[in-house]
Write an enzyme that holds these catalytic residues in place. Structure first.
Site, PDB file in Angstrom:
ATOM      1  N   GLY A  10       0.949  -1.275   0.039  1.00 63.94           N
ATOM      2  CA  GLY A  10      -0.041   0.003  -0.084  1.00 63.94           C
ATOM      3  C   GLY A  10       0.935   1.193  -0.028  1.00 63.94           C
ATOM      4  O   GLY A  10       1.977   1.233   0.004  1.00 63.94           O
ATOM      5  N   GLN A  11      -0.005   2.683  -0.031  1.00 60.37           N
ATOM      6  CA  GLN A  11       0.899   3.514  -0.310  1.00 60.37           C
ATOM      7  C   GLN A  11       2.044   3.833   1.181  1.00 60.37           C
ATOM      8  O   GLN A  11       2.991   4.443   1.020  1.00 60.37           O
ATOM      9  CB  GLN A  11       0.100   4.798  -0.627  1.00 60.37           C
ATOM     10  CG  GLN A  11      -0.842   5.271   0.315  1.00 60.37           C
ATOM     11  CD  GLN A  11      -1.552   6.601  -0.229  1.00 60.37           C
ATOM     12  OE1 GLN A  11      -0.909   7.506  -0.850  1.00 60.37           O
ATOM     13  NE2 GLN A  11      -2.733   6.675   0.093  1.00 60.37           N
ATOM     14  N   LEU A  32       0.704 -11.895   3.539  1.00 58.09           N
ATOM     15  CA  LEU A  32       0.120 -12.130   5.009  1.00 58.09           C
ATOM     16  C   LEU A  32      -1.224 -11.357   4.859  1.00 58.09           C
ATOM     17  O   LEU A  32      -1.381 -10.293   5.210  1.00 58.09           O
ATOM     18  CB  LEU A  32       1.112 -11.306   6.004  1.00 58.09           C
ATOM     19  CG  LEU A  32       0.427 -11.098   7.266  1.00 58.09           C
ATOM     20  CD1 LEU A  32       0.274 -12.639   7.670  1.00 58.09           C
ATOM     21  CD2 LEU A  32       1.562 -10.465   8.294  1.00 58.09           C
ATOM     22  N   ALA A  57      -4.976  -2.230   5.551  1.00 59.28           N
ATOM     23  CA  ALA A  57      -6.263  -2.074   5.985  1.00 59.28           C
ATOM     24  C   ALA A  57      -7.337  -2.266   4.728  1.00 59.28           C
ATOM     25  O   ALA A  57      -6.565  -1.967   3.401  1.00 59.28           O
ATOM     26  CB  ALA A  57      -6.390  -0.698   6.479  1.00 59.28           C
ATOM     27  N   TYR A  58      -8.366  -2.342   4.957  1.00 60.84           N
ATOM     28  CA  TYR A  58      -9.336  -2.198   3.506  1.00 60.84           C
ATOM     29  C   TYR A  58      -9.769  -0.689   3.669  1.00 60.84           C
ATOM     30  O   TYR A  58     -10.352  -0.137   4.708  1.00 60.84           O
ATOM     31  CB  TYR A  58     -10.568  -3.101   4.003  1.00 60.84           C
ATOM     32  CG  TYR A  58     -11.554  -2.764   2.982  1.00 60.84           C
ATOM     33  CD1 TYR A  58     -12.028  -4.091   1.937  1.00 60.84           C
ATOM     34  CD2 TYR A  58     -12.438  -1.703   3.060  1.00 60.84           C
ATOM     35  CE1 TYR A  58     -12.984  -3.925   1.062  1.00 60.84           C
ATOM     36  CE2 TYR A  58     -13.589  -1.713   1.967  1.00 60.84           C
ATOM     37  CZ  TYR A  58     -13.819  -2.622   0.866  1.00 60.84           C
ATOM     38  OH  TYR A  58     -14.628  -2.461   0.160  1.00 60.84           O
ATOM     39  N   THR A  59      -9.468  -0.123   2.474  1.00 62.03           N
ATOM     40  CA  THR A  59      -9.363   1.469   2.619  1.00 62.03           C
ATOM     41  C   THR A  59     -10.393   1.998   1.461  1.00 62.03           C
ATOM     42  O   THR A  59     -10.411   3.327   1.279  1.00 62.03           O
ATOM     43  CB  THR A  59      -8.265   1.983   2.097  1.00 62.03           C
ATOM     44  OG1 THR A  59      -7.719   1.466   0.969  1.00 62.03           O
ATOM     45  CG2 THR A  59      -7.028   1.822   3.199  1.00 62.03           C
ATOM     46  N   THR A  98      -7.970   6.421  11.506  1.00 61.36           N
ATOM     47  CA  THR A  98      -8.485   7.304  10.614  1.00 61.36           C
ATOM     48  C   THR A  98      -9.110   8.527  10.918  1.00 61.36           C
ATOM     49  O   THR A  98      -9.945   8.293  11.951  1.00 61.36           O
ATOM     50  CB  THR A  98      -9.353   6.764   9.178  1.00 61.36           C
ATOM     51  OG1 THR A  98     -10.048   7.677   8.862  1.00 61.36           O
ATOM     52  CG2 THR A  98     -10.228   5.857   9.893  1.00 61.36           C
ATOM     53  N   TYR A 121     -16.325   2.102   6.769  1.00 61.71           N
ATOM     54  CA  TYR A 121     -15.122   2.188   6.735  1.00 61.71           C
ATOM     55  C   TYR A 121     -14.819   2.655   8.077  1.00 61.71           C
ATOM     56  O   TYR A 121     -13.982   2.167   8.736  1.00 61.71           O
ATOM     57  CB  TYR A 121     -14.536   2.860   5.669  1.00 61.71           C
ATOM     58  CG  TYR A 121     -13.170   3.453   5.818  1.00 61.71           C
ATOM     59  CD1 TYR A 121     -12.080   2.371   5.547  1.00 61.71           C
ATOM     60  CD2 TYR A 121     -12.818   4.698   6.281  1.00 61.71           C
ATOM     61  CE1 TYR A 121     -10.860   2.900   5.878  1.00 61.71           C
ATOM     62  CE2 TYR A 121     -11.402   5.004   6.280  1.00 61.71           C
ATOM     63  CZ  TYR A 121     -10.545   4.172   5.972  1.00 61.71           C
ATOM     64  OH  TYR A 121      -8.984   4.463   6.302  1.00 61.71           O
ATOM     65  N   TRP A 146      -6.469  12.135   4.959  1.00 66.02           N
ATOM     66  CA  TRP A 146      -6.326  12.581   3.484  1.00 66.02           C
ATOM     67  C   TRP A 146      -4.627  12.188   3.044  1.00 66.02           C
ATOM     68  O   TRP A 146      -4.064  12.851   2.554  1.00 66.02           O
ATOM     69  CB  TRP A 146      -6.393  14.034   3.467  1.00 66.02           C
ATOM     70  CG  TRP A 146      -7.655  14.405   3.638  1.00 66.02           C
ATOM     71  CD1 TRP A 146      -8.815  13.758   4.569  1.00 66.02           C
ATOM     72  CD2 TRP A 146      -8.556  15.698   3.111  1.00 66.02           C
ATOM     73  NE1 TRP A 146      -9.980  14.476   4.593  1.00 66.02           N
ATOM     74  CE2 TRP A 146      -9.898  15.591   3.676  1.00 66.02           C
ATOM     75  CE3 TRP A 146      -8.081  16.772   2.496  1.00 66.02           C
ATOM     76  CZ2 TRP A 146     -10.870  16.780   3.748  1.00 66.02           C
ATOM     77  CZ3 TRP A 146      -9.040  17.666   2.401  1.00 66.02           C
ATOM     78  CH2 TRP A 146     -10.308  17.806   3.040  1.00 66.02           C
TER      79      TRP A 146
HETATM   80  N1  LIG Z   1      -5.598   6.715   2.361  1.00 68.34           N
HETATM   81  C1  LIG Z   1      -6.097   7.686   3.280  1.00 68.34           C
HETATM   82  O1  LIG Z   1      -6.539   8.834   2.965  1.00 68.34           O
HETATM   83  C2  LIG Z   1      -6.104   7.245   4.918  1.00 68.34           C
HETATM   84  C3  LIG Z   1      -6.601   8.185   5.600  1.00 68.34           C
HETATM   85  C4  LIG Z   1      -6.671   8.097   7.016  1.00 68.34           C
HETATM   86  C5  LIG Z   1      -6.188   6.831   7.563  1.00 68.34           C
HETATM   87  N2  LIG Z   1      -5.766   6.045   6.618  1.00 68.34           N
HETATM   88  C6  LIG Z   1      -5.147   4.474   7.192  1.00 68.34           C
HETATM   89  O2  LIG Z   1      -3.871   4.573   6.733  1.00 68.34           O
HETATM   90  C7  LIG Z   1      -3.424   3.098   6.804  1.00 68.34           C
HETATM   91  C8  LIG Z   1      -2.663   3.137   5.330  1.00 68.34           C
HETATM   92  O3  LIG Z   1      -3.433   3.386   4.437  1.00 68.34           O
HETATM   93  P1  LIG Z   1      -3.105   3.633   2.837  1.00 68.34           P
HETATM   94  O4  LIG Z   1      -3.496   4.741   2.089  1.00 68.34           O
HETATM   95  O5  LIG Z   1      -1.714   2.923   2.586  1.00 68.34           O
HETATM   96  O6  LIG Z   1      -3.914   2.467   2.067  1.00 68.34           O
HETATM   97  P2  LIG Z   1      -3.714   1.379   0.740  1.00 68.34           P
HETATM   98  O7  LIG Z   1      -3.026   1.985  -0.027  1.00 68.34           O
HETATM   99  O8  LIG Z   1      -4.778   0.950   0.543  1.00 68.34           O
HETATM  100  O9  LIG Z   1      -2.795   0.348   1.447  1.00 68.34           O
HETATM  101  C9  LIG Z   1      -3.369  -0.822   2.392  1.00 68.34           C
HETATM  102  C10 LIG Z   1      -2.729  -2.079   1.981  1.00 68.34           C
HETATM  103  O10 LIG Z   1      -3.418  -3.258   2.680  1.00 68.34           O
HETATM  104  C11 LIG Z   1      -3.598  -4.330   1.990  1.00 68.34           C
HETATM  105  N3  LIG Z   1      -4.619  -5.108   2.574  1.00 68.34           N
HETATM  106  C12 LIG Z   1      -6.019  -4.848   2.371  1.00 68.34           C
HETATM  107  N4  LIG Z   1      -6.718  -5.900   3.285  1.00 68.34           N
HETATM  108  C13 LIG Z   1      -5.750  -6.589   3.865  1.00 68.34           C
HETATM  109  C14 LIG Z   1      -5.707  -7.668   4.429  1.00 68.34           C
HETATM  110  N5  LIG Z   1      -6.798  -8.244   4.978  1.00 68.34           N
HETATM  111  N6  LIG Z   1      -4.627  -8.201   4.892  1.00 68.34           N
HETATM  112  C15 LIG Z   1      -3.496  -7.845   4.462  1.00 68.34           C
HETATM  113  N7  LIG Z   1      -3.339  -6.627   3.626  1.00 68.34           N
HETATM  114  C16 LIG Z   1      -4.262  -6.245   3.298  1.00 68.34           C
HETATM  115  C17 LIG Z   1      -4.160  -3.675   0.587  1.00 68.34           C
HETATM  116  O11 LIG Z   1      -3.883  -4.820  -0.260  1.00 68.34           O
HETATM  117  P3  LIG Z   1      -4.623  -4.849  -1.349  1.00 68.34           P
HETATM  118  O12 LIG Z   1      -4.725  -3.622  -2.313  1.00 68.34           O
HETATM  119  O13 LIG Z   1      -4.130  -6.104  -2.312  1.00 68.34           O
HETATM  120  O14 LIG Z   1      -6.054  -5.230  -1.091  1.00 68.34           O
HETATM  121  C18 LIG Z   1      -3.062  -2.550   0.571  1.00 68.34           C
HETATM  122  O15 LIG Z   1      -1.959  -2.793  -0.086  1.00 68.34           O
HETATM  123  C19 LIG Z   1      -4.752   2.469   6.691  1.00 68.34           C
HETATM  124  O16 LIG Z   1      -4.900   1.843   8.061  1.00 68.34           O
HETATM  125  C20 LIG Z   1      -5.827   3.510   6.468  1.00 68.34           C
HETATM  126  O17 LIG Z   1      -6.953   2.856   6.994  1.00 68.34           O
HETATM  127  C21 LIG Z   1      -5.590   6.092   5.241  1.00 68.34           C
END
Ligand SMILES: NC(=O)c1ccc[n+]([C@@H]2O[C@H](COP(=O)([O-])OP(=O)(O)OC[C@H]3O[C@@H](n4cnc5c(N)ncnc54)[C@H](OP(=O)(O)O)[C@@H]3O)[C@@H](O)[C@H]2O)c1
Length: 269
Positions: A10-11, A32, A57-59, A98, A121, A146
């Protein structure tokens, strides 16, 4: 300190691994799946980290409305499995949550303000925070907002893609929040020495319209951006009107958020 990163594809996961270099082990979703408790335990026993950052996370905020089971399996149950396995082995845990745990009715939000998620979510992430702190009272839960980086699916990459397809973009101008550069968040996650909940988000609140304006200015792109209201852009998931995170606790801990505009410029060069 050897750090294992879940959700490594993920990012945020990628930003963490760039920063950790040789001190990091990254496990992407395919290697994993955190909803599998036995797989989580096996991974920790195989790699024996000192610290885990649960970036998995599921995002997909809108899709979660129609597949709550998958969202909760990752964001609540998976988080609980990671926390239990870390607690049992004395491993430090940093877990991500979040701004969408809040209902958006206050101008800004401190760690102990009342939660009230408006969508599936947000509810799944709030349940995850609670499960993590129940299973591992020494864990650190960092709420952010964000998130953007130069790669991955985020507002910056989406705006740049849409600008190539359409001459005029309509962007919501009445939701407020703080954009956060994934690299700055990665720095903070590895530096914060605390337990419980800490807010960390880029410095300076804005709106999605303000963020889009800054993106096109930094990218030197001539794009017309029409401000619209949330009510003009219906989405399956409701979103908080103000999810500005108050970062006083992180600052008091000596971890000061960088201005998000600096992160944006770094992404675009
Ligand atoms: N993005 C935002 O704006 C934002 C804002 C506030 C908080 N956050 C939190 O910050 C954290 C990182 O977010 P991010 O933006 O990096 O999200 P992301 O780019 O969607 O990365 C999340 C990663 O988790 C993987 N994943 C999903 N379900 C999974 C599972 N059951 N087991 C293992 N891996 C799994 C996804 O893989 P797949 O793609 O293969 O499913 C993806 O690679 C998360 O906890 C998110 O809730 C994000």
């Amino acid at each position: 300190v050897k750090t294992l990163v879940t959700g490594a594809g993920g990012q945020l996961g990628r930003a963490l691994l760039r920063r950790l270099g040789g001190a990091g082990v990254g496990l992407p979703h395919a290697e994993l799946p955190i909803e599998d408790a036995a797989a989580v335990a096996r991974a920790l026993d195989a790699h024996r980290p000192d610290r885990v950052v649960n970036a998995a996370a599921y995002t997909q905020v809108d899709r979660a409305e129609s597949e709550p089971g998958i969202a909760f399996a990752a964001n609540r149950d998976g988080a609980a499995h990671v926390a239990r396995a870390c607690a049992a082995r004395g491993i430090r845990l940093v877990h991500l949550s979040t701004d969408y745990v809040f209902d958006g009715t206050r101008p800004s939000w401190r760690e102990d303000d009342p939660t009230g998620p408006l969508n599936v979510y947000g509810r799944s992430k709030l349940a995850g925070e609670q499960a993590v702190l129940d299973a591992h009272p020494g864990a650190l839960v960092v709420r952010t907002s964000w998130l953007f980086s130069r790669d991955g699916a985020n507002f910056v990459t989406t705006m740049l893609r849409l600008a190539r397809q359409r001459p005029v973009l309509r962007v919501v101008a009445d939701q407020r929040g703080c954009p956060t550069h994934a690299d700055d968040l990665a720095r903070a996650l590895l530096a914060l020495e605390a337990t419980g909940v800490v807010h960390f988000a880029g410095d300076g609140p804005t709106t999605w319209h303000g963020f889009a304006t800054a993106i096109f200015a930094a990218a030197r792109l001539e794009v017309t951006i029409e401000p619209i209201a949330t009510s003009d852009y219906p989405t399956p998931a409701r979103r908080p009107m103000s999810s500005v995170l108050d970062t006083s606790r992180a600052r008091a801990l000596g971890v000061v958020p960088a201005p998000w505009l600096d992160g944006l410029r770094a992404c675009l060069t």
